[in-house]
Scaffold this motif. Structure first.
Motif, mmCIF file in Angstrom:
data_model
loop_
_atom_site.group_PDB
_atom_site.id
_atom_site.type_symbol
_atom_site.label_atom_id
_atom_site.label_comp_id
_atom_site.label_asym_id
_atom_site.label_seq_id
_atom_site.Cartn_x
_atom_site.Cartn_y
_atom_site.Cartn_z
ATOM 1 N N ASP A 49 0.829 -1.202 0.000
ATOM 2 C CA ASP A 49 0.000 0.000 0.000
ATOM 3 C C ASP A 49 0.867 1.258 0.000
ATOM 4 O O ASP A 49 0.764 2.118 0.878
ATOM 5 C CB ASP A 49 -0.994 0.002 1.163
ATOM 6 C CG ASP A 49 -2.209 -0.882 0.890
ATOM 7 O OD1 ASP A 49 -2.315 -1.409 -0.234
ATOM 8 O OD2 ASP A 49 -3.036 -1.062 1.795
ATOM 9 N N THR A 54 -5.121 2.862 -7.156
ATOM 10 C CA THR A 54 -4.391 2.246 -8.267
ATOM 11 C C THR A 54 -4.027 3.263 -9.346
ATOM 12 O O THR A 54 -3.282 2.937 -10.272
ATOM 13 C CB THR A 54 -5.220 1.118 -8.906
ATOM 14 O OG1 THR A 54 -6.473 1.651 -9.342
ATOM 15 C CG2 THR A 54 -5.458 -0.004 -7.898
ATOM 16 N N GLY A 83 3.695 -5.122 -3.243
ATOM 17 C CA GLY A 83 2.422 -4.491 -3.542
ATOM 18 C C GLY A 83 1.376 -4.820 -2.498
ATOM 19 O O GLY A 83 1.354 -5.917 -1.936
ATOM 20 N N ASP A 87 -2.572 -1.033 -4.252
ATOM 21 C CA ASP A 87 -1.599 -0.717 -5.299
ATOM 22 C C ASP A 87 -1.943 -1.363 -6.634
ATOM 23 O O ASP A 87 -2.542 -2.439 -6.685
ATOM 24 C CB ASP A 87 -0.196 -1.184 -4.877
ATOM 25 C CG ASP A 87 0.329 -0.445 -3.664
ATOM 26 O OD1 ASP A 87 0.200 0.794 -3.631
ATOM 27 O OD2 ASP A 87 0.867 -1.107 -2.749
ATOM 28 N N LEU A 92 3.465 -0.262 -10.188
ATOM 29 C CA LEU A 92 4.638 -0.406 -9.324
ATOM 30 C C LEU A 92 5.783 -1.110 -10.036
ATOM 31 O O LEU A 92 6.964 -0.778 -9.834
ATOM 32 C CB LEU A 92 4.276 -1.178 -8.053
ATOM 33 C CG LEU A 92 3.566 -0.432 -6.929
ATOM 34 C CD1 LEU A 92 3.439 -1.339 -5.703
ATOM 35 C CD2 LEU A 92 4.287 0.844 -6.541
ATOM 36 N N SER A 407 -6.858 -3.034 -10.617
ATOM 37 C CA SER A 407 -5.428 -2.999 -10.303
ATOM 38 C C SER A 407 -4.603 -3.675 -11.390
ATOM 39 O O SER A 407 -3.448 -3.319 -11.606
ATOM 40 C CB SER A 407 -5.171 -3.674 -8.950
ATOM 41 O OG SER A 407 -5.442 -5.051 -9.007
#
Length: 410
Positions: A49, A54, A83, A87, A92, A407
């Motif tokens: 997080d 997202t 993640g 997220d 990421l 996500s």
């Protein structure tokens, strides 16, 4: 000796009602860089997080990447990031190869090869000093396939077994690598989940990860071979089962006014000759929050007292008097003119009760969860109580699937 700093649940970009909090996030990340240098931290672990959504804003992403750049020139040799359920794995992991140059390892989703989840981190002379089992938030689709006709209980049992099996696989790989390549290296594991025994605070923003009781994953799934378990998802710093080597670091900022008085921490972990010691490190308060409850005179008294402290304070006010004051917001705003106080929310309880059958206000909706809004709709539609449980389960399942779809596509 290895020194690790464990943190999680930054939720960069999160608002508090209509208020952005970028100054707080910037202050926290700046403080964290200083603590890493001051405490001579070797490895930083961020247990999920990173962002609140997202689709984080450009400002949120800029704060994140500036932080990684700043840490790269400190004593910290490695940064490990997993993640979380908030997220976007694709966002990421997009710069993963570039970040690897800065010794930043990102595991935001389950790789095809389980061995890629086990990192062998090297010290300054090239020897493996730590083995990290990087387990991010485990989405249903990552570890199992839903089968037609499964009951809720069957789904929970299968999913729970799948989570346990995944951890067992990854830890077994770590143990094998330890025996073959680094017999003295400790094993650290990460996770972003709700472990049984963990606790939450009402209104702290913790989102149910799975439908039903499964969101409480038993601590017994974690192998005793794990020297330290760095967990994310719960926003209050806490240990599991009275074992200080299994910890949630909690969020660095209070996620709501109900968390305002809670102390926030990052966790310093020292491992030497197989011995693990942990020290919670208090995070400063970067923006004071305060809730005031009472009648009108009590509210005015509290506001006056707080204003004399000469510091910025964000206020949430719950009016509990008997007199109906429809223009309360205007009156209270006038009272704080020229002070360092700012009112973010006013709950005018008598006015709410007087208009209980009217439509929900924007403030009502802001304070309610998706589940709460759905239940309100069921009540408005006069859905029989014996049907509401099934509809709620279906609603929560749909929300979970939508969040996971989002996500993966961002």
């Amino acid at each position: 000796m290895i020194k690790i700093l464990h943190t999680s649940d930054w939720h960069i970009g999160k608002r508090l009602y209509s208020k952005t909090r970028y100054e707080e996030f910037s202050a926290f990340l700046g403080w964290l860089v200083e603590e890493i240098q001051r405490r001579a931290i070797d490895i930083l672990i961020v247990a999920g997080d990173i962002f609140d959504t997202t689709t984080p804003s450009n400002t949120s992403q800029r704060l994140y990447y500036q932080f990684l750049k700043d840490v790269s020139v400190t004593c910290c040799r490695h940064i490990v990031i997993i993640g979380g359920n908030h997220d976007s794995p694709s966002l990421l992991e997009a710069p993963r190869e570039l970040l690897a140059v800065l010794q930043v390892r990102v595991v935001a989703s389950i790789p095809e090869n389980r061995e890629d989840q086990v990192l062998l981190l090297k010290d300054g002379v090239g020897e493996c000093e730590l083995i990290v089992c990087t387990v991010p938030y485990l989405r249903d689709r990552d570890i199992r396939a839903s089968q037609p006709g499964e009951s809720g209980d069957e789904k929970e049992q299968i999913l729970q077994k799948s989570i346990a099996h995944h951890y067992a696989e990854v830890v077994d790989i770590a143990i094998t690598k330890q025996a073959q390549q680094a017999p003295t290296a400790p094993i650290v594991a990460t996770g972003h989940l709700f472990a049984a025994g963990g606790s939450v605070v009402e209104g702290d923003g913790v989102r149910d990860l799975y439908v039903g009781s499964l969101l409480h994953v038993p601590v017994t799934i974690f192998s005793p071979q794990i020297d330290y378990l760095a967990l994310g998802h719960l926003h209050s710093a806490q240990i599991l089962g009275a074992d200080p080597t299994k910890r949630y670091s909690g969020s660095p900022l209070p996620m709501s006014f109900k968390e305002a008085e809670r102390k926030k921490f990052v966790i310093e972990v020292e491992i030497e000759d197989g011995r693990v010691s942990t020290t919670p490190v208090r995070i400063p308060t970067f923006q004071r929050l305060h809730s005031i409850h009472g009648d009108y005179e009590q509210i005015l008294y509290e506001m006056e007292k707080i204003s004399q402290e000469a510091q910025s304070v964000w206020l949430e006010i719950l009016y509990e008097g008997k007199e109906i004051i429809p223009d309360m917001h205007h009156k209270l705003q006038k009272e704080i003119t020229g002070s360092d106080l700012e009112i973010l929310r006013i709950i005018n309880r008598p006015l709410q009760i007087n208009s209980a059958d009217s439509e929900l206000t924007l403030n009502d909706l802001e304070s309610m969860s998706e589940e709460g809004v759905f239940l309100r709709c069921l009540e408005s539609a006069r859905i029989p109580a014996d049907q509401q449980d099934d509809l709620l389960l279906l609603f929560k399942t749909t929300l979970q699937q939508l969040a996971e779809e989002e996500s993966y596509t961002k």
